[in-house]
Scaffold this active site. Sequence first.
Site, PDB file in Angstrom:
ATOM      1  N   CYS A 251       0.865   6.218  -6.706  1.00 58.73           N
ATOM      2  CA  CYS A 251       1.744   5.079  -6.402  1.00 58.73           C
ATOM      3  C   CYS A 251       2.135   4.498  -7.748  1.00 58.73           C
ATOM      4  O   CYS A 251       1.347   3.786  -8.371  1.00 58.73           O
ATOM      5  CB  CYS A 251       1.042   4.040  -5.531  1.00 58.73           C
ATOM      6  SG  CYS A 251       2.060   2.570  -5.247  1.00 58.73           S
TER       7      CYS A 251
ATOM      8  N   CYS B 162       2.349   0.465  -7.811  1.00 57.13           N
ATOM      9  CA  CYS B 162       1.184  -0.393  -7.580  1.00 57.13           C
ATOM     10  C   CYS B 162      -0.004   0.436  -7.113  1.00 57.13           C
ATOM     11  O   CYS B 162      -0.634   1.115  -7.921  1.00 57.13           O
ATOM     12  CB  CYS B 162       1.530  -1.513  -6.588  1.00 57.13           C
ATOM     13  SG  CYS B 162       0.234  -2.765  -6.459  1.00 57.13           S
ATOM     14  N   SER B 163      -0.287   0.433  -5.805  1.00 53.55           N
ATOM     15  CA  SER B 163      -1.545   1.031  -5.347  1.00 53.55           C
ATOM     16  C   SER B 163      -1.501   1.481  -3.896  1.00 53.55           C
ATOM     17  O   SER B 163      -2.542   1.564  -3.253  1.00 53.55           O
ATOM     18  CB  SER B 163      -2.674   0.013  -5.530  1.00 53.55           C
ATOM     19  OG  SER B 163      -2.350  -1.175  -4.820  1.00 53.55           O
ATOM     20  N   CYS B 164      -0.326   1.756  -3.340  1.00 56.88           N
ATOM     21  CA  CYS B 164      -0.256   2.176  -1.937  1.00 56.88           C
ATOM     22  C   CYS B 164      -1.062   3.458  -1.741  1.00 56.88           C
ATOM     23  O   CYS B 164      -1.025   4.360  -2.578  1.00 56.88           O
ATOM     24  CB  CYS B 164       1.199   2.353  -1.491  1.00 56.88           C
ATOM     25  SG  CYS B 164       2.023   0.757  -1.273  1.00 56.88           S
TER      26      CYS B 164
END
Lengths: 110, 212
Positions: free
Chosen positions: B116, B119-121
Amino acid sequence: MSDFGRRHHDMGGLDSDPVEATEHDYAYWEKKIDAIRRLLADEKRKMFTVDEMRRGIEELGAKAYDEMSYYERWAASTTNVLIEKGIISIDELGRRMSEVEERLKAEASE
Amino acid sequence: MKEHHHHDHGHHHPKQPDIEDQPITYYKVMTEALAELLVEKGVITAGELRAQMEEQNSRSPAFGAKLIARAWIDDSFKSRLIADVNAAAAELDIDAGDIPIRGVENTDDVHNIVVCTLCSCYPRSLIGLPPDWYKSRAYRSRTVREPRRVLGEFGTTLPEDVEVRVHDSTADLRFLVIPKRPDGTDGLDEVQLADLVTRDSMIGVSMAKTPA
């Protein structure tokens, strides 16, 4: 490729260091802020979308983005957006944080 | 400063090292204050908060591994998993959440890896919370540009003729890698197969384990 207009969080394709395969067991408060965000975004409340969350993180600025830990950014973003929406006020948050800090210090020294 | 010590239920707490021995940092304090204010205002209840924390704690790579093991022994399930992970998971009574997850299959010719960049999906309903490295600048920056080198840093070396596909997760679409079934696993049952499926193999930075 021009980097014109690229914001700080938008790092795909840039150079960086080797990946260090680090991880840690999440602290209780990290799991709590994670849970708070999910509750605020759920079907019942729909008060806070994941996009608002990320916008709040990106608005912390480049320095904060690099220096704060992942869940510190979550806590800061969630709080800022809730203040922005008028759900909590900055004054009551400040007062409550002082109380919580006193309490946690007292509990730690018992 | 006992006058600020708001124990409103008149008994002494036993010490809770896992909770109380964490350093009292600014953002920990902010989180506790935020939780209290939201409960007092009736935005959330303490019970909902506890249940939500338990729900996420219960999520581990074991959920994803069950799906992969079934896909390895059942080709039609694998097709359904590739088409719609959420619906396929529901067949095994696993709630994969509302955000669509797509299955991407590793074969002799193709290797998939998930990142991702923004971000952090991550498919946290099926493999738990993402590790720190998944959210790191190094992984997010470089995976889309030089995936083979990043894979090498995880000890994963692929033959040159294998195509590497990088998938950039978003808030609206996530990915679950279906690792290649390891050789020498013909005699294993579904539970034994699931034991070979690691979190990292479902992110695509490594292969499934080979039987001991």
